[in-house]
Design a protein around this motif. Sequence first.
Motif, PDB file in Angstrom:
ATOM      1  N   TYR A  87      -0.926   2.559   5.114  1.00  0.00           N
ATOM      2  CA  TYR A  87       0.354   2.586   4.421  1.00  0.00           C
ATOM      3  C   TYR A  87       1.184   1.389   4.871  1.00  0.00           C
ATOM      4  CZ  TYR A  87      -0.870   7.398   3.240  1.00  0.00           C
ATOM      5  OH  TYR A  87      -1.514   8.521   2.759  1.00  0.00           O
ATOM      6  N   GLN A 109       0.831  -1.200   0.000  1.00  0.00           N
ATOM      7  CA  GLN A 109       0.000   0.000   0.000  1.00  0.00           C
ATOM      8  C   GLN A 109       0.875   1.264   0.000  1.00  0.00           C
ATOM      9  OE1 GLN A 109      -3.360   0.526  -0.239  1.00  0.00           O
ATOM     10  NE2 GLN A 109      -3.647  -1.666  -0.595  1.00  0.00           N
ATOM     11  N   THR A 110       1.121   1.805  -1.163  1.00  0.00           N
ATOM     12  CA  THR A 110       1.565   3.179  -1.415  1.00  0.00           C
ATOM     13  C   THR A 110       3.010   3.513  -1.047  1.00  0.00           C
ATOM     14  OG1 THR A 110      -0.720   3.932  -1.145  1.00  0.00           O
ATOM     15  CG2 THR A 110       0.982   5.618  -1.040  1.00  0.00           C
ATOM     16  N   GLN A 117      -0.583   0.430  -5.251  1.00  0.00           N
ATOM     17  CA  GLN A 117      -1.424  -0.305  -4.313  1.00  0.00           C
ATOM     18  C   GLN A 117      -1.732  -1.672  -4.906  1.00  0.00           C
ATOM     19  OE1 GLN A 117      -4.330   3.060  -4.174  1.00  0.00           O
ATOM     20  NE2 GLN A 117      -4.254   2.719  -1.967  1.00  0.00           N
TER      21      GLN A 117
END
Length: 204
Positions: free
Chosen positions: A112, A39-40, A46
């Motif tokens: 994140y 995630q990011t 993603q």
Amino acid sequence: MSEKKISWSEGVWLTEPPLCYEKEGALVAEALKGSDYWQTTMYGFQRDNGHSLVVPWSGGDAVEVSFHLTGFENLYDQAGLMLWSHSGQWIKAGVEINDSVPHVGAVVTAGYSDWSLSPVPEWEGKIITIRASRLRDAVIIRARAEQQPWRTIRVCRLHPEEDWQVGPYLCAPTNAGLQVAFTGWRWTKPDTDVHVQPLAEGSE
């Protein structure tokens, strides 16, 4: 509780792998090229299309997953234990290839992703077990090769308000062809303290 095996048929795939079959009690699965969880952070993308076979986890027992560390050849080839709530809330722990060397590590995601890892070239060819045990508002994640002592690889918060599922996972972010033989999946006695070796009955 004493150790209790979880049958492969109890689990549900979050993303079904292209190949999956049982052989002599093990579950052999192949990862799709481009499968990953992230995630990011830093990379910007993603991904939540990795292959995780999960069952609900109340947290009262520890959970362990074992697999053969063979055939991991490409960058980021990986397998281990997934703790899953939803696409923005999960923890994966296991072994992956980084700079051509097996590393044990974990990614904790709460919106994140972060990443921690340590090289374990001596684990190549062995049966690896990843273990998670809840203790109050945290989860203790440990790993070992064969019957070696447990190595604590992460202690992090496990959000108590979330529902969690757990089980084996595998990903092949860069290349096709990774096949993983999972040899065990079980409930066992929970940890009593982060500084005390678990009393689990061991790897298969």
